[in-house]
Design a protein around this motif. Sequence first.
Motif, short mmCIF file in Angstrom:
data_model
loop_
_atom_site.label_atom_id
_atom_site.label_comp_id
_atom_site.label_asym_id
_atom_site.label_seq_id
_atom_site.Cartn_x
_atom_site.Cartn_y
_atom_site.Cartn_z
N LEU A 161 -12.45 -12.75 5.08
CA LEU A 161 -12.71 -11.36 5.48
C LEU A 161 -11.47 -10.49 5.27
O LEU A 161 -11.57 -9.38 4.73
N VAL A 162 -10.33 -11.01 5.68
CA VAL A 162 -9.11 -10.22 5.53
C VAL A 162 -8.80 -10.00 4.04
O VAL A 162 -8.47 -8.90 3.61
N GLY A 163 -8.93 -11.04 3.28
CA GLY A 163 -8.65 -10.91 1.85
C GLY A 163 -9.62 -9.97 1.16
O GLY A 163 -9.22 -9.17 0.30
N GLY A 164 -10.88 -10.05 1.52
CA GLY A 164 -11.85 -9.12 0.94
C GLY A 164 -11.58 -7.69 1.32
O GLY A 164 -11.66 -6.79 0.47
N ALA A 165 -11.21 -7.47 2.59
CA ALA A 165 -10.90 -6.11 3.02
C ALA A 165 -9.66 -5.59 2.29
O ALA A 165 -9.62 -4.44 1.86
N TRP A 166 -8.67 -6.42 2.19
CA TRP A 166 -7.45 -5.97 1.49
C TRP A 166 -7.75 -5.68 0.02
O TRP A 166 -7.25 -4.69 -0.53
N SER A 167 -8.53 -6.48 -0.63
CA SER A 167 -8.89 -6.22 -2.03
C SER A 167 -9.68 -4.93 -2.15
O SER A 167 -9.47 -4.15 -3.09
N ALA A 168 -10.58 -4.69 -1.24
CA ALA A 168 -11.34 -3.44 -1.27
C ALA A 168 -10.42 -2.24 -1.07
O ALA A 168 -10.58 -1.21 -1.75
N PHE A 169 -9.47 -2.37 -0.17
CA PHE A 169 -8.54 -1.26 0.05
C PHE A 169 -7.70 -1.00 -1.19
O PHE A 169 -7.50 0.17 -1.58
N LEU A 170 -7.24 -2.04 -1.81
CA LEU A 170 -6.44 -1.85 -3.03
C LEU A 170 -7.27 -1.21 -4.14
O LEU A 170 -6.80 -0.33 -4.85
N ALA A 171 -8.49 -1.65 -4.27
CA ALA A 171 -9.35 -1.07 -5.30
C ALA A 171 -9.62 0.41 -5.00
O ALA A 171 -9.60 1.25 -5.92
N TRP A 172 -9.84 0.73 -3.76
CA TRP A 172 -10.07 2.12 -3.40
C TRP A 172 -8.85 2.98 -3.68
O TRP A 172 -8.95 4.09 -4.21
N ARG A 173 -7.70 2.46 -3.31
CA ARG A 173 -6.47 3.21 -3.56
C ARG A 173 -6.21 3.39 -5.05
O ARG A 173 -5.77 4.45 -5.50
N GLU A 174 -6.52 2.36 -5.83
CA GLU A 174 -6.34 2.48 -7.28
C GLU A 174 -7.28 3.52 -7.87
O GLU A 174 -6.89 4.32 -8.73
N ASN A 175 -8.50 3.48 -7.42
CA ASN A 175 -9.45 4.48 -7.92
C ASN A 175 -9.02 5.88 -7.53
O ASN A 175 -9.14 6.83 -8.32
N ARG A 176 -8.53 6.01 -6.31
CA ARG A 176 -8.10 7.35 -5.87
C ARG A 176 -6.91 7.83 -6.70
O ARG A 176 -6.82 9.00 -7.07
N ARG A 177 -6.02 6.91 -6.99
CA ARG A 177 -4.87 7.29 -7.81
C ARG A 177 -5.31 7.68 -9.21
O ARG A 177 -4.80 8.65 -9.78
N LYS A 178 -6.24 6.96 -9.75
CA LYS A 178 -6.73 7.32 -11.09
C LYS A 178 -7.42 8.66 -11.07
O LYS A 178 -7.30 9.45 -12.01
N GLU A 179 -8.17 8.91 -10.02
CA GLU A 179 -8.81 10.22 -9.91
C GLU A 179 -7.79 11.34 -9.80
O GLU A 179 -7.96 12.42 -10.38
N GLU A 180 -6.75 11.09 -9.03
CA GLU A 180 -5.72 12.12 -8.89
C GLU A 180 -5.00 12.34 -10.22
O GLU A 180 -4.67 13.47 -10.59
N GLU A 181 -4.76 11.28 -10.92
CA GLU A 181 -4.10 11.43 -12.21
C GLU A 181 -5.01 12.13 -13.21
O GLU A 181 -4.55 12.91 -14.05
N ALA A 182 -6.28 11.79 -13.11
CA ALA A 182 -7.20 12.45 -14.04
C ALA A 182 -7.34 13.93 -13.68
O ALA A 182 -7.54 14.77 -14.55
#
Lengths: 850, 223
Positions: free
Chosen positions: A829-850
């Motif tokens: 559960l912890v690993g899945g949550a952390w992976s989801a958070f990282l993916a969300w942050r990466e997507n947000r960063r890509k959106e901001e860069e775009a």
Amino acid sequence: MAEPRCPVCGQPNPEGSETCQFCGTRLKPPAAAPSAAPASIRPGEEPVKKNTAEFEKVSLPSSERQPIHPGEEPTKKNTAELERALPTWLKTLRDKPDTPPGEPPSQTPAQATPATSAEESSTPPPPPLNSVPEWLSGLGSAAAEEQEIPDWLASLRSKGGTGPDEPEGLTAFPQDAGREQGSTPAGGPPPASAPPPEAPPQGAAGEGLPDWLKGLQSEGPESAKQEPAAQPDNPDVSAWLSNLPPTPPAEAHPTPAEELPDWLKKLKEQAAETESSQPPASATELTPEWLTRLQAEAETQEDAVQSARAQHEDIPDWLSKLETKAGTGATAPASPAFSGEVPVSPTELNGPPPDWLSKLQADVTAASEAEAKKEEFEAAPAPSPESLPAEPLPAWLSGVQPEVPRPGGTPALIIGNEDKGPPSAGEAAFSMETPDWLSKLKPEPGPQETPAPVPGTGEQQPSESLEPGDLPSWVQAMRPVEAVVAEAKAVAPAEGQVTTEQNGPLAGLRGVLPAVPGLGPLRKPPAYATKLQASETQQRYADSLEKLVYAENSPHAIRSTLRISGHLLRWVIVLLLFLAVGLPIVTGAQVVPPTSLPPVEEVQATYTLIGQLAPSSQVLVVFDYEPALSGELEAAAQNVVGQLISTGALLTFISTSPTGPALADHFLQTTQPPGKLQSGQTYINLGYLAGGPTGILNFASWPGKAAPYAWSTDPKVDGNNAWVMPPLLGVVNLSDFKAVFVLTDSADTGRNWIEQAGPSLGSTPMLMVISAQAEPMMRPYYDSGQLKGLVTGLAGGKAYEQAVQHPGLGQAYWNSFSTGLLMAEILILVGGAWSAFLAWRENRRKEEEA
Amino acid sequence: MQIPSSELVGGGVSFLLTLMVLSYLIGDNPFFRVAVYLFVGVSAGYAAAVAWHQVLWPQLFLPLIFGSLLDRVLALVALGLGILLLLKLHARTARLGSVSMAFLVGVGAAVAVGGAVMGTLFPQIRASINMFGLLGGTGTLIYQLIKSSVILVGTLTTLIYFQFGAKASPNGPQVRSWVGGLGWIGQVFIAITLGVLFAGVYAAAITALIERLNFLWTFVISL
């Protein structure tokens, strides 16, 4: 002292002369160095007289085979000794008798057998005094043949007519006039008063010219300086040459592509100086034989031209101009190959200028006009006879008919503006072939002489030399397209004759197949755009590819990130798991409250079925699991086997794994109470069953044959026939067993037993104790009814313990098993949550860069 | 209670080997390699010994020497095929071993195919059909119906997922829309199956770890 002879032409030259008067070869080296090698020949030195016959197809002795080095003095030899070394063609030329200019060359048969004539003659005949040099004897005959006529000469002939200007090099060949008179040409020994010829013009252009041409050039200024009285052998030449007006220097026409060679420039300059200071030079004593032959040929052609005039009515203007100009020009026309020197007819020396001279002058005029309009192929209007000075045309040019430009016709090739008018006569004829140096030579207007008859005009000039005649084929081939087409139009094709194409790129050609009706006139090919034609899709793909390439090459900014080491993460996980699993074992603490598992259907079925077995039932137990998972299987199967033993069943162990029999013994020692089982009595181990599925099928078909012997640590049992022992007594087929239990950790092994042994069991139930990892693959077999009972992993063992109410390894391991599973769930559960958070942050960063 | 020396030695060796194998947690190291090498060697030796004592001697040489005529003939055939199979080791004589290989491959294929068809395919299909019989099953009718439907849908969609046929189109090969949709559902079932497999493997592994830690602790305590 013998007169020095030229090493090239062999003609004797005056003593002290530096260059040969005939060919211009330097007789004396510039810096003659004494050489000890007498075999070398140096220019200027008297060659060693030798018998040339000795060199014909023989190998010279070694003493005479020494190479000639430049600058060295040549060895004086007897040229007669070298007769045999002369090439055949040279001999043939030499042996040809001198023919008058008007006579056709009659040396052809003799030339056909040069080898025999050369071989038969032992010594060459002595050359006449005034004869043409032997090395030039063949040139005139060669010029008489159409195939051997150089292009420049052919172009001169095709032009017709002469120009008013005096060619620059004409003064260099005053001796050629003597040929036309039939007298001995001035090819003999030079006059005694003749000054030594100057050195041939040196320069870059002069180096590329043959020696004879250089000599002609050098003789030009020289002969201009000679006194007319010093050349008694060619009075006609000297006379008409003296009458020639001075030729102004030719205007240099700017040629776009080429420039006059240096030697020609010098010739022009010299000619200009000479003409301005002195009267026209008189002819020299020597006239090359080839020049004489050309003159003869010119007369022949003149006759032909005159005859052609009577037949053809259309004469191009350019040709008319040439013919008329040829009659007016008192100066000889310029010859491109002779540096302005052309053969002069002896009959015209005293009177009007010769036809060939007039023609050459006309050539020069036409060339100058052609230079200005070089890219146009328009037919020139036929000049009016009144505007052109009447000059007699040479015989070889008299047959050239002027051509009327074809009105409204499509020329064969249109390069420039098509709206321009038809080209002049000179432009049409000389636009492609006029050498640059010839175009720069403008003919000088000569004294008005008897105008030459204009061919094609229908006016027969009172000149006996110009007679209409048939154009030779090579002249006709040189005619412009417009003239041919106009002629074809004027002359209606007779029945059966070939027609001349008048339109399209084949205009002027005869025998062209007519176009198929309906195709229409030929038109100019359409112009195609050179721009790349790409569709939108292609352009889009190209843009995408370009972006990809650009993105690949463009540097990306590296973001600094905190990266946790993979080893650290692994150690943390291991530590957590060890704590979760080990703490209950070490501490014995009850981390998870003791709970009873709900009843499991397949476990209950197993318990029920075993309970229904009669005492001393013969049960087959298969130990097909690996040592790695022995802990789980032992925990799961402990109470199952224990119940079997408690019911009094006789167990038969077998395994398709080599480690199976040992695991079976270990299982009994670790999980079962000692003393209850006795090998050979209560249980028997059949050992290892080889062959995998095939072995299972063999055992299922013939159990006694497949595993006949027992395997045991007890020597009394080991190796004996197992089928006579109590556990297997009375068992023949697999179906004779009351139940079959398969203990396996692999789904494949379990499937093999089901597939191979199942059909042979009949009503005998098959039950399995499997590992938790094989449950997903084996449950369908339970659901389908192929398995009657199923105990899965530690949980199944725990459940079975609850069923039999006998705690075992399942209960002991259950606490650690529960904490271990709990820790795994937390980590997931912890690993899945952390992976989801990282993916969300990466997507947000890509959106901001775009 | 004193542990017998044999058990103590055995236990001690087991203890060390267990620690050596668990040392892989810190990375590849010589202790782990030694343990692995020992395991491979011992396994191979034990397998060879088992093969001789339980296969070759009792079933090949013993009948060949002491068996009846029929037994000897059968043993000779087996011996000949075995020798031909051994000739496969050398390149020059490898072609001679093709006979034995062909026999092995043919028999193995026949057994596998026959067992798969008669032991798995037909019974599973019959069982799937019988699920919709709704008679004799456990649970309520609706439960059985839902269970049967889920099993049927999962089976069909999983099979459809592995269909890779496509039709040509101007934009390239494309899969039919309904095939793609059903394949997506099959992907869900496949994912669930893989998850269950992973859970089972983890459960088995954790059980093995528990057993080993328990052994280590027990050994330590016994000392």
